[in-house]
Design an enzyme around this catalytic site. Structure first.
Site, short mmCIF file in Angstrom:
data_model
loop_
_atom_site.label_atom_id
_atom_site.label_comp_id
_atom_site.label_asym_id
_atom_site.label_seq_id
_atom_site.Cartn_x
_atom_site.Cartn_y
_atom_site.Cartn_z
N HIS A 197 79.77 -20.29 36.22
CA HIS A 197 79.53 -21.69 35.87
C HIS A 197 78.25 -22.19 36.53
O HIS A 197 77.45 -22.91 35.91
CB HIS A 197 80.71 -22.55 36.33
CG HIS A 197 81.61 -22.95 35.20
ND1 HIS A 197 82.88 -23.41 35.40
CD2 HIS A 197 81.43 -22.97 33.87
CE1 HIS A 197 83.44 -23.69 34.24
NE2 HIS A 197 82.58 -23.42 33.30
N ARG A 299 79.63 -23.86 18.89
CA ARG A 299 81.05 -23.69 19.23
C ARG A 299 81.82 -24.87 18.66
O ARG A 299 81.51 -26.03 18.94
CB ARG A 299 81.22 -23.62 20.74
CG ARG A 299 80.33 -22.62 21.45
CD ARG A 299 80.55 -22.70 22.95
NE ARG A 299 79.59 -21.89 23.70
CZ ARG A 299 78.43 -22.34 24.16
NH1 ARG A 299 78.08 -23.61 23.94
NH2 ARG A 299 77.62 -21.55 24.84
N ARG A 335 80.30 -20.74 14.76
CA ARG A 335 81.43 -19.86 15.06
C ARG A 335 82.71 -20.61 14.76
O ARG A 335 82.93 -21.71 15.27
CB ARG A 335 81.40 -19.45 16.53
CG ARG A 335 82.54 -18.50 16.93
CD ARG A 335 82.47 -18.15 18.40
NE ARG A 335 82.81 -19.29 19.25
CZ ARG A 335 82.65 -19.30 20.58
NH1 ARG A 335 82.13 -18.26 21.19
NH2 ARG A 335 82.98 -20.36 21.29
N GLU A 424 81.86 -8.60 20.13
CA GLU A 424 82.30 -8.85 21.51
C GLU A 424 83.24 -7.76 22.00
O GLU A 424 83.56 -7.71 23.19
CB GLU A 424 83.03 -10.19 21.58
CG GLU A 424 82.20 -11.38 21.10
CD GLU A 424 83.05 -12.59 20.84
OE1 GLU A 424 83.04 -13.51 21.67
OE2 GLU A 424 83.73 -12.63 19.78
N ASN A 447 78.60 -11.91 26.84
CA ASN A 447 79.54 -12.21 27.93
C ASN A 447 80.83 -11.42 27.75
O ASN A 447 81.29 -10.72 28.65
CB ASN A 447 79.85 -13.71 27.96
CG ASN A 447 78.62 -14.56 28.21
OD1 ASN A 447 77.53 -14.04 28.42
ND2 ASN A 447 78.80 -15.86 28.17
N ASP A 448 81.45 -11.55 26.58
CA ASP A 448 82.71 -10.84 26.34
C ASP A 448 82.48 -9.35 26.12
O ASP A 448 83.31 -8.53 26.52
CB ASP A 448 83.44 -11.43 25.14
CG ASP A 448 84.39 -12.55 25.54
OD1 ASP A 448 85.03 -12.42 26.60
OD2 ASP A 448 84.51 -13.55 24.81
N ARG A 458 85.14 -11.49 33.49
CA ARG A 458 83.84 -12.07 33.85
C ARG A 458 83.95 -13.24 34.81
O ARG A 458 82.93 -13.72 35.30
CB ARG A 458 83.10 -12.52 32.58
CG ARG A 458 83.82 -13.57 31.75
CD ARG A 458 82.99 -13.90 30.54
NE ARG A 458 83.67 -14.78 29.62
CZ ARG A 458 83.06 -15.65 28.85
NH1 ARG A 458 81.76 -15.80 28.93
NH2 ARG A 458 83.73 -16.40 28.02
N CYS A 495 73.82 -14.04 21.26
CA CYS A 495 74.17 -15.43 21.57
C CYS A 495 74.89 -15.57 22.91
O CYS A 495 75.39 -16.63 23.24
CB CYS A 495 75.00 -16.06 20.46
SG CYS A 495 76.62 -15.33 20.23
#
Length: 568
Positions: A197, A299, A335, A424, A447-448, A458, A495
């Site tokens: 974060h 998103r 998405r 992902e 990320n995933d 993560r 992305c």
């Protein structure tokens, strides 16, 4: 601790966020207050309960106020924290402990710690919220004690903030005003990684930052340091020459940022469109101002997460139309709802799962509730009919070729011309050549993809070292998707947060990525980085990273290749 006798220019390694550089004196974040003692309460349970209710309400109000003053991802994170503070389940857990005779402070400490452990075990989206609970609990306990809430120090002069990590509420409202006497010049954390974060919010706000610099715990208040995000290092006790060079680089970067914004491209003119990741239509204006050429990830969860039932197609249409109108004529990749067991929604089912990160989530959850998916796709098609953007839609958490065909066929049936998938899950990366025979495009969520490739949550600190998109195992999967895209003549976008890393962005293009999408604040640095290399150089740098054994080695190899002239 550093002393006056230590050598000048000692480098502390970490992960840089962006290309910025800054220098100044260190101010360390204060340690959190000790846990409340486990002693019987001298008050009645009713009195303790009233104290907790008042403290929680005050903290939630403060977080909501901060959310209003923040923007982008910071606002979303703070609004989520405010909701968590008043969660009924937490309230029940606190009340049960007060009924057993504990003080309000101790009851809050124990209840929040219990829930933190539960969220960490759940992983995924819920795991992401676990660290936030520590901050909420500390704020509530401070209010109960009549003490100031934990937060960023105010020394009265510009400073480099050094902390183990920062709570979202603190990162979101760091004082960055160049005219402020308390301006935060840069941020250094001993914990966290490039997708934490703190890193995400620092990148979004354009803060010069180095995270995961474990040895920064040696720094003391007043130590002068250079925070070099481009090099991923903190220089302690710099020489005069090093300080002068840092100021020169900072001035040059500021001048480059003020120059007219152009499209993303390599040095040889190869276009690499730079797009924005957005979580609501409110971010459109800022993204365009930063030079976003479109949206690479919109998103849609903001429409669903606070609802007891799925919003109607008409209610969704109005929100989508606002975004698509802002980007009229530009590419917008939406998405569809990415939710499920790890982002519980009552209208998607409430079955508990032992490992929700591997359960009914993403497209799997939507397929089990196809009416919700059909309504969303219909709303998107209707919204674009009036807005006129270049609308692309994609499904999250796709793992099979059959799922790819299902989603793209349904999207086409409902009037959407361009339908693709997110990569992902390693299985679909390995089958990208077959999946792209059906999908119009692929977008890699790094990320995933990193999380599932490395079997490392993560958001779990104990395995943060494995959660690095620079790992050659992840890069090889990206390369495989890039090759499949080239074979089929299909676009391959990135992305995830990896696209916002200026050097990694070059590597990703070298591996076959045709577009990059990121938080708007990262666009300038990535644009500058891409313009330094032609396509042949990007491929050479990417190959150097692929040949490494681990993430650190890949980063070092890419950096060395980037600094070596072609043919040397």
């Amino acid at each position: 601790m550093p002393t006056a006798g230590e050598p000048a220019g000692v480098r502390i390694a970490g992960v840089g966020i962006g290309l910025g550089v800054a220098s100044g004196p260190v101010v360390r974040m204060a340690e959190r207050a000790p846990a409340p003692e486990d002693v019987p309460s001298a008050r009645s349970p009713e009195e303790e309960s009233a104290r907790v209710s008042e403290a929680v309400a005050a903290v939630a109000a403060e977080l909501s106020l901060r959310a209003e003053n923040a923007g982008g991802t910071a606002r979303e994170v703070l609004e989520a924290q405010a909701m968590m503070a008043e969660d009924p389940s937490l309230e029940e857990a606190v009340e049960s402990r007060i009924a057993d005779g504990r003080t309000a402070e101790r009851a809050v400490h124990e209840a929040f710690a219990e829930f933190r452990g539960m969220l960490e075990q759940a992983g995924g989206y819920l795991g992401e919220r676990a660290a936030d609970l520590d901050d909420i609990a500390a704020r509530v306990i401070a209010h109960l004690r009549g003490e100031p809430a934990p937060g960023v120090p105010t020394p009265g002069h510009p400073f480099v903030l050094v902390a183990d990590d920062l709570a979202p509420a603190d990162t979101a409202l760091l004082d960055l005003d160049p005219e402020s006497p308390q301006r935060v010049l840069a941020l250094v954390t001993t914990e966290g990684g490039p997708t934490s974060h703190t890193a995400i919010l620092a990148r979004e706000k354009g803060i010069v930052a180095v995270v995961g610099a474990a040895d920064a715990d040696r720094l003391s208040d007043g130590d002068v340091v250079i925070v070099d995000a481009a090099a991923g290092s903190v220089v302690a006790h710099p020489t005069d020459d090093q300080l002068a060079d840092a100021r020169r680089r900072a001035d040059a970067r500021a001048a480059a940022e003020s120059a007219p914004v152009g499209p993303g491209r390599l040095a040889d003119g190869t276009p690499v469109p730079l797009l924005a990741n957005l979580g609501s239509p409110a971010g459109a204006e800022e993204a365009l101002a930063q030079g976003a050429e479109g949206v690479g990830l919109f998103r849609t969860e903001f429409l669903f997460l606070s609802s007891r039932e799925a919003p109607s197609a008409e209610a969704q249409r109005a929100e989508y139309a606002a975004l698509l109108t802002a980007f009229r004529g530009k590419k917008v990749v939406v998405r569809v709802l990415d939710a499920g067991a790890d982002k519980p929604l009552p209208f998607l089912g409430d079955a508990e799962e032992d490992n929700p990160a591997l359960g009914l989530r993403g497209l799997r959850a939507l397929r089990a509730n196809e009416r919700i998916l059909r309504d969303q796709l219909t709303a998107l098609a209707d919204a674009n009919a009036e807005a006129g953007a270049d609308l692309w839609v994609m499904a999250p958490m796709v793992s099979t070729v059959e799922e790819t065909a299902y989603f793209t066929d349904l999207a086409h049936e409902l009037g959407l011309q361009t339908a693709g998938i997110m990569v992902e899950v390693p299985s679909i990366a390995l089958l990208a050549d077959r999946a792209l025979a059906h999908a119009d495009f692929a977008s890699i969520g790094t990320n995933d993809l990193t999380q599932y490739t490395m079997a490392a949550d993560r958001l779990l600190g104990s395995v943060a070292g494995l959660q690095d998109p620079w790992h050659p195992a992840v890069l090889r999967l990206v390369a495989q998707v890039g090759a499949a895209g080239a074979t089929h003549g299909k676009p391959v976008g990135i992305c995830g947060e990896a696209a916002a890393d200026p050097l990694l962005a070059v590597v990703l293009v070298g591996l076959g990525a045709t577009t990059l999408s990121m938080t708007p604040a990262a666009l300038a640095d990535v644009r500058t980085s891409l313009a330094r290399f032609d396509l042949a150089a990007a491929r050479r740098i990417a190959q150097a990273a692929l040949e490494a054994d681990d993430a650190a080695g890949a980063r070092a190899a890419a950096l060395a290749a980037a600094e070596t002239p072609a043919g040397s």
